[in-house]
Scaffold this active site. Structure first.
Site, mmCIF file in Angstrom:
data_model
loop_
_atom_site.group_PDB
_atom_site.id
_atom_site.type_symbol
_atom_site.label_atom_id
_atom_site.label_comp_id
_atom_site.label_asym_id
_atom_site.label_seq_id
_atom_site.Cartn_x
_atom_site.Cartn_y
_atom_site.Cartn_z
ATOM 1 N N GLN A 31 -47.416 -16.775 -24.965
ATOM 2 C CA GLN A 31 -47.539 -16.091 -23.676
ATOM 3 C C GLN A 31 -47.579 -14.562 -23.862
ATOM 4 O O GLN A 31 -47.284 -14.046 -24.939
ATOM 5 C CB GLN A 31 -46.364 -16.488 -22.766
ATOM 6 N N GLU A 106 -35.226 -22.179 -27.223
ATOM 7 C CA GLU A 106 -36.248 -21.307 -26.618
ATOM 8 C C GLU A 106 -37.502 -21.443 -27.484
ATOM 9 O O GLU A 106 -37.445 -21.224 -28.688
ATOM 10 C CB GLU A 106 -35.722 -19.865 -26.587
ATOM 11 N N ASP A 137 -39.560 -26.379 -29.257
ATOM 12 C CA ASP A 137 -39.993 -26.854 -27.945
ATOM 13 C C ASP A 137 -38.869 -27.696 -27.341
ATOM 14 O O ASP A 137 -38.499 -28.741 -27.886
ATOM 15 C CB ASP A 137 -41.263 -27.691 -28.131
ATOM 16 N N GLY A 138 -38.334 -27.254 -26.205
ATOM 17 C CA GLY A 138 -37.222 -27.956 -25.559
ATOM 18 C C GLY A 138 -37.556 -29.399 -25.207
ATOM 19 O O GLY A 138 -36.687 -30.272 -25.202
ATOM 20 N N ASP A 155 -33.669 -23.422 -17.770
ATOM 21 C CA ASP A 155 -33.914 -22.063 -17.281
ATOM 22 C C ASP A 155 -35.361 -21.736 -17.636
ATOM 23 O O ASP A 155 -35.653 -21.015 -18.575
ATOM 24 C CB ASP A 155 -32.933 -21.132 -18.002
ATOM 25 N N PRO A 162 -46.241 -22.870 -21.147
ATOM 26 C CA PRO A 162 -45.272 -23.638 -21.934
ATOM 27 C C PRO A 162 -44.194 -24.317 -21.088
ATOM 28 O O PRO A 162 -43.556 -25.258 -21.545
ATOM 29 C CB PRO A 162 -44.660 -22.598 -22.879
#
EC number: 2.5.1.16
Lengths: 284, 284
Positions: A31, A106, A137-138, A155, A162
Site C-alpha cells: 500500500q 501486521e 498476513d493475519g 484493527d 490487504p
C-alpha cells in the site's frame, strides 16, 4: 503556497486539512503510506489516501477498540492483535498488568517502521517484552489456531486492499476457533452513514452474527473518519459486554483514559434506530 | 464544470460537497441564506456559510432536540421554540397529541419563507393549528414571561450573529422564569472537538449550571456539522432525564423515529471523559 491534504469520503464529499509538511511517503509491497504534519490534527498517517491515525484523536479509536473488551473480562491474559501497525492498540493493551502475551500480526512492516519513526505517541509500547511482532498476513496467521487467545482485536483498514480478507466468514470462523471459551472478538466495523461504509458494516456484522452466540456493535465519535460516526463489533462466546461489565472493578484499576469510561462503555451500545435496523437486515 | 459547497470547519479544516444546483440565495436583514441541491445530502440550507440543515441527516438533530425532553415529561402541554426557522423541531413536536400550544419565535421570517418553499420535509407542520409563529427576537420574547412554558427548545445557530444573545446568562435566567415548575430547557450546546466550538460549549453549560438545579449535556452524531460530535444541553427545574424517563410509556406512544429511541436517550448522556472534564471546568 498552501498545502492541503484532501480525502474523498464519497464521490461527492471531501474532507481537507491544511498541511505544514509532507514528512513521509513510501509505497510498500502492499500500500501507499504517507505521514503529514498538519495544523489541526498534528501528525496524520494515511494509507492509500485514507486517514488511519491522527495525533489529535487517535485516543478515541484506541480507547474504544481496547477497553470495552478488557473491562468486560479482566481475566484476559493472551491477546491477538491483527493490523494496528501504528501501535496504538498495543499501547493501550500494555496498560493492563494482567495481560501476559500480545501477539501482533501486521502484514506490512513498513507501516510499523514509519510509525516508530514518525508516530512515537502510538508506537511507544511495541517493544514491551510481552509483545511479539509478526510481519505476516493475519488471515493466514489465525488458520489452525485453536483455543489460544482470550481476545482478538481486528484493527483493520476498510475492506479493500490487504484488509479485504479480514471481512470474510472464513476469517471470522478461524477467529472463533482461535479464541478460548470466554473469548471476545472486537473488529473495526465501519460506519452507518455513507452507503458504501454502511454496506460493509452490515455485511461484517451479519457474518459475525452467524458464528458467535453474542454479536453486538458499539459506536464512537471519530471526527477524522468519514461522517465521524463509527462502530466496533463486539462478538463473544460467552460474555455480554453490558451484563458482564463490573464497572467498579475496572475503575479500581486506575487506568486513566480520555475517551473511554464505564458509562460510555454502556452508552456506546445504545445505537440509533436506523443503525439497529440496518444491522438486523438479513438481505445483504 | 463542477460546483462544490465548501465550509471552513476551522481555519485549517474544510468540508466540501458536490452541488447539483444553487437554488436559492438571499441576504435578509439578519444573515445570508442559501439553499443547495446536493448529490449526497439532498437539499442543504446554509446560513452565513454554515450548514444548518440537510435533507439526509436533519432527522438526527430534530429527533434529539425534541424527544429527549418529551420522553422525560409526557405532561408537557405548552412549548416555546426559539429559532428553528426550518420547521423541523416543530414538525417533531406536533407528533405529540398531548401538546396544546407551540410558540415558535424566529427572528428571521426569510428563513421560514425559504424553508416552506425549498425544505418542505422540515417545514411541513408550521401550519399546525397549535403553532403560533412570531417573527421576533427570542431574547426579547422571553423577557418578562413567567411560568408559561413546560418546555423551551433553543434551536439556535452558533453564538455569532443573531444567535449570540441566546448564549447569555440573562437569556437563560429569563428562560428559567418563563418555565413552569417542572420546566425543561434544551439548548443547542455546540461541540467538544474543535477549540472554538468547545469554548462555547463550556461557556453555555457553565452559565446554565449556575441557574438550573439540574444541568446535563447529551451527545449525538451529526455528520454534516463540524467534527460530527455535537451536544444538546438538558436543564430543568425538577426532572432528571434518566431517572424520570419511563421508557415503556414513551414506546407505547407509537411514535416512529429514525435516530431517537429510549436506549439512546440514556446512552447519549454517557459522555467521553474529556468532554465531562471540559464541562466541569469552571475556569472559562
Amino acid at each position: 503556497m498552501e498545502l492541503w491534504y484532501t480525502e474523498e469520503h464519497t464521490d461527492n464529499v471531501r474532507f481537507s486539512t491544511k498541511v505544514k509538511k509532507h514528512i513521509y511517503s513510501e509505497k510498500s509491497d502492499f500500500q501507499q503510506i504517507d505521514v503529514f504534519e498538519t495544523e489541526e490534527f498534528g501528525r496524520l498517517l494515511t494509507i492509500d489516501g485514507l486517514v488511519m491515525v491522527t495525533q489529535k484523536d487517535e485516543f478515541i479509536y484506541h480507547d474504544m477498540i481496547t477497553h470495552v473488551a478488557m473491562a468486560t473480562n479482566p481475566e484476559i491474559k493472551s491477546v491477538l492483535v491483527i493490523g494496528a501497525g501504528d501501535g496504538g492498540t498495543v499501547r493501550e493493551l500494555t496498560r493492563y498488568s494482567t495481560i501476559e502475551k500480545i501477539d501482533m500480526v501486521e502484514i506490512d512492516e513498513v507501516v510499523v517502521k514509519a510509525s516508530k519513526q514518525y508516530l512515537p505517541f502510538t508506537a511507544s509500547k511495541l517493544d514491551d517484552p510481552r509483545v511479539n511482532l509478526y510481519f505476516e498476513d493475519g488471515i493466514k496467521f489465525v488458520q489452525g489456531k485453536d483455543n489460544m487467545y482470550d481476545l482478538i482485536l481486528v484493527d483493520s483498514t476498510d475492506p479493500i486492499g490487504p484488509g479485504e480478507g479480514l471481512f470474510t466468514t472464513e476469517f471470522y470462523t478461524n477467529c472463533y476457533r482461535a479464541l478460548t471459551e470466554k473469548g471476545i472478538l472486537v473488529n473495526q466495523n465501519e460506519s452507518p452513514y455513507y452507503s458504501q461504509n454502511a454496506r460493509e458494516m452490515r455485511r461484517a456484522h451479519n457474518k459475525i452474527s452467524k458464528i458467535f452466540p453474542i454479536a453486538k456493535a458499539y459506536q464512537y465519535h471519530m471526527p477524522t473518519y468519514p461522517s465521524g460516526h463509527w462502530l466496533f463489533g463486539f462478538a463473544s462466546k460467552a460474555l455480554d459486554p453490558i451484563k458482564d461489565l463490573d464497572a467498579e472493578r475496572w475503575n479500581n484499576l486506575g487506568i486513566k483514559t480520555k475517551y473511554y469510561n464505564t458509562d460510555i462503555h454502556v452508552g456506546a451500545f445504545a445505537l440509533p434506530t436506523y443503525v439497529k435496523e440496518m444491522l438486523k437486515n438479513e438481505n445483504i
